[in-house]
Design an enzyme around this catalytic site. Sequence first.
Site, PDB file in Angstrom:
ATOM      1  CG  ASP A   1      59.599 -40.038  17.579  1.00 40.12           C
ATOM      2  OD1 ASP A   1      58.557 -39.775  16.954  1.00 40.12           O
ATOM      3  OD2 ASP A   1      60.554 -40.117  17.193  1.00 40.12           O
TER       4      ASP A   1
ATOM      5  CG  ASN B   1      55.545 -31.668  15.565  1.00 41.14           C
ATOM      6  OD1 ASN B   1      55.526 -31.978  16.830  1.00 41.14           O
ATOM      7  ND2 ASN B   1      56.212 -32.547  14.736  1.00 41.14           N
TER       8      ASN B   1
END
Length: 231
Positions: free
Chosen positions: A2, A50
């Site tokens: 991330d 996502n």
Amino acid sequence: MDGNGRWATRRFLPRLAGHRQGVESLRRCVRACAARGVGVLTVFAFSSENWNRPQDEVSGLMELMGKALVREVPQLTKDGVRLCFVGERASLSAGMRGALEQAEAATAANSRMTLNVCFNYGGRWDIAQAAAGLAARGEPITESSLHAAMGMAHVPDPDLLIRTGGEKRISNFLLWQAAYTELYFSERLWPEFDEAALDEAIADYAARERRFGRTSEQLRQEQEQPDPLRA
Ligand code: IPE
Ligand code: MG
């Protein structure tokens, strides 16, 4: 992995430039893990959620994945790394499915390190698809049958889970497998997660006591008992 987007935004670059840098960081991390004797490295590359990102970011990520595969597979093979993709494939394009299968086939005989790439993956999806498969076959649902029907059945449960980018969440990663995994949260954005950061995480892990539900006392007693094979 991330923090790619923030890394790019801080440099006034498009988010995709951050993802590109993220691929570089992954390459460095794979090498570093192999050099340190890590047997299995599992990375979360693209989650089931996502798809909800802006369309151009999603297509950019897909393109990046396709290109990275073509570019990296020969080197991964040289380095003895076996690639495995974990996640739902039916909703990927036929081209992408083919590329994943090809990369897996090309690296199948490598045994130095397994690199699992969770792609279109969600921990809840994995548990549900495993249970649905067992139910459809009329098989009993137990901890071991579920484990065997899940995407990570080919590797042991993870010892250490590192999340970069400062968030302290699991975000639907390895929900089942992380039951006794040591969690480590790094403030570093993924593109900045280098060898030194990896070593810090490993050192932190090494200083922990893993009890798996037992007491420290029990662990000490076991360690003190002479090994019958060496006695
Ligand atoms: C990478 O980081 C994760 C992927 C889905 C590839 P992010 O894109 O989530 O980066 P931030 O959180 O916006 O910084
Ligand atoms: Mg993020």
